[in-house]
Motif scaffolding. Sequence first.
Motif, short mmCIF file in Angstrom:
data_model
loop_
_atom_site.label_atom_id
_atom_site.label_comp_id
_atom_site.label_asym_id
_atom_site.label_seq_id
_atom_site.Cartn_x
_atom_site.Cartn_y
_atom_site.Cartn_z
N LEU A 192 0.82 -1.21 0.00
CA LEU A 192 0.00 0.00 0.00
C LEU A 192 0.86 1.26 0.00
CD1 LEU A 192 -2.13 -2.13 0.80
CD2 LEU A 192 -3.02 -0.48 2.47
N SER A 193 0.41 2.26 -0.77
CA SER A 193 0.95 3.62 -0.72
C SER A 193 -0.22 4.54 -0.40
CB SER A 193 1.60 4.02 -2.04
OG SER A 193 2.74 3.22 -2.31
N ILE A 194 -0.07 5.35 0.65
CA ILE A 194 -1.16 6.18 1.14
C ILE A 194 -0.74 7.64 1.09
CG2 ILE A 194 -2.69 6.68 3.08
CD1 ILE A 194 -2.09 3.79 4.06
N LEU A 195 -1.54 8.46 0.41
CA LEU A 195 -1.26 9.89 0.30
C LEU A 195 -2.39 10.67 0.97
CD1 LEU A 195 0.35 12.30 -0.93
CD2 LEU A 195 -1.13 12.11 -2.93
N PRO A 196 -2.12 11.31 2.12
CA PRO A 196 -3.14 12.18 2.72
C PRO A 196 -3.29 13.45 1.89
CG PRO A 196 -1.41 11.54 4.31
CD PRO A 196 -0.91 11.22 2.95
N VAL A 197 -4.53 13.91 1.74
CA VAL A 197 -4.82 15.13 0.99
C VAL A 197 -5.45 16.14 1.95
CG1 VAL A 197 -6.07 16.15 -0.95
CG2 VAL A 197 -5.17 13.81 -1.14
N HIS A 198 -4.81 17.31 2.09
CA HIS A 198 -5.27 18.35 3.00
C HIS A 198 -5.89 19.49 2.19
CE1 HIS A 198 -2.83 16.75 6.44
NE2 HIS A 198 -2.15 16.23 5.43
N GLY A 199 -7.04 19.96 2.63
CA GLY A 199 -7.68 21.07 1.94
C GLY A 199 -7.01 22.40 2.26
N GLU A 200 -6.63 22.59 3.52
CA GLU A 200 -6.06 23.86 3.95
C GLU A 200 -4.83 23.61 4.81
OE1 GLU A 200 -8.97 26.24 5.98
OE2 GLU A 200 -10.60 25.46 4.75
N ALA A 201 -3.92 24.56 4.78
CA ALA A 201 -2.71 24.48 5.59
C ALA A 201 -3.09 24.43 7.07
CB ALA A 201 -1.81 25.68 5.31
N THR A 220 3.78 -1.10 3.83
CA THR A 220 2.93 0.06 3.57
C THR A 220 3.76 1.34 3.66
OG1 THR A 220 0.93 -1.02 4.37
CG2 THR A 220 0.96 1.40 4.42
N ARG A 221 3.51 2.28 2.74
CA ARG A 221 4.22 3.55 2.70
C ARG A 221 3.23 4.69 2.92
NH1 ARG A 221 5.27 4.62 -2.34
NH2 ARG A 221 7.19 5.82 -2.11
N LEU A 222 3.50 5.52 3.93
CA LEU A 222 2.70 6.72 4.16
C LEU A 222 3.46 7.90 3.57
CD1 LEU A 222 0.19 7.98 5.43
CD2 LEU A 222 1.49 8.27 7.55
N LEU A 223 2.92 8.48 2.52
CA LEU A 223 3.63 9.51 1.76
C LEU A 223 3.42 10.89 2.38
CD1 LEU A 223 2.54 8.29 -1.79
CD2 LEU A 223 4.67 7.77 -0.59
N PRO A 224 4.31 11.83 2.10
CA PRO A 224 4.09 13.22 2.54
C PRO A 224 2.77 13.74 1.99
CG PRO A 224 6.33 12.94 1.73
CD PRO A 224 5.59 11.68 1.37
N GLY A 225 2.03 14.48 2.82
CA GLY A 225 0.71 14.93 2.43
C GLY A 225 0.71 15.92 1.28
N LEU A 226 -0.40 15.91 0.53
CA LEU A 226 -0.61 16.88 -0.54
C LEU A 226 -1.49 18.00 0.00
CD1 LEU A 226 -0.49 17.68 -3.60
CD2 LEU A 226 -2.64 16.41 -3.86
N MET A 227 -1.00 19.24 -0.04
CA MET A 227 -1.76 20.40 0.40
C MET A 227 -2.40 21.04 -0.82
SD MET A 227 -2.37 21.77 3.38
CE MET A 227 -0.92 21.18 4.29
N LEU A 228 -3.73 21.09 -0.84
CA LEU A 228 -4.41 21.65 -2.00
C LEU A 228 -4.25 23.16 -2.09
CD1 LEU A 228 -7.74 19.60 -2.01
CD2 LEU A 228 -5.64 19.14 -3.27
N ASN A 229 -4.40 23.86 -0.96
CA ASN A 229 -4.35 25.33 -0.95
C ASN A 229 -3.24 25.83 -0.02
OD1 ASN A 229 -6.74 25.49 -2.58
ND2 ASN A 229 -7.95 25.06 -0.75
N ASP A 230 -2.73 27.01 -0.33
CA ASP A 230 -1.72 27.61 0.54
C ASP A 230 -2.37 28.35 1.70
OD1 ASP A 230 -2.61 30.06 -0.43
OD2 ASP A 230 -0.96 30.29 -1.86
N GLU A 231 -1.54 29.09 2.47
CA GLU A 231 -2.04 29.78 3.66
C GLU A 231 -3.10 30.83 3.31
OE1 GLU A 231 1.02 29.23 2.85
OE2 GLU A 231 1.92 28.05 4.47
#
Length: 253
Positions: A192-201, A220-231
Amino acid sequence: MSEAADITEDAFLGGQLRLKQKRSGHRAGHDAILLAAATEARPGDRVVDFGAGVGTAGLALARRVPGVALSLVEIDPELAELARGNAAANAIAAETIVLDVTAGAEAFASNELSPDSVDVVLMNPPFNDPARHRGSPDQARHIAHVATEETLHAWVHAARRILRSNGVLTLIWRADDIADVLAALSRGFGSLSILPVHGEAGRPAIRVLVRAVKGGRAPTRLLPGLMLNDESNVPRNEVKAILEGRAALPLEP
């Protein structure tokens, strides 16, 4: 409102993909495009999009990877017909199948989705918890968004059945229910590769993108999260590139 007025045509992937969809009910959005960007495939692969709706995720993947053998599986005949038309309008070869993903093996086989016959499955299942989410009175929207306790497990089971050994499943789900994702994938899937996706910082993840291999044995690999929007709550350039079809979002090692 006339039937024609009830349909909109919307641009995705920076205009590379134009899709007709119903004005009301479930509307395609970022989840489908993120799912497509995170799904790996090669020309010639047999790819199946579960719960395809109007075809957004599957067609976006096929636009990025020309030459895949794509099947769009959708339970709603109206949405399936829109998906069929969208594939033709965008000159993408795709088979559209009206089928309940929770149907048995015989129903799948009758639609040429036999066990161990598919290279890639991608899916964006209904994932809102009915105990915490007030379902829409629109039946199509309700089906598209609200899950039962068995939804995810049933969809994963169907994917496991049709995937070849070492075939890949990619899915998007609510981040606050990742435990259910891991439980559903515990039988028959690994690597498994898991990518958390964050809506806001500074806020918890809202989605997880997960890649799983049938029969995989890697950790299982927990990947660095993807931030959709900046501050400033503005989409980040990396995300803009993904949504506009200029970049992929690979989860593979």
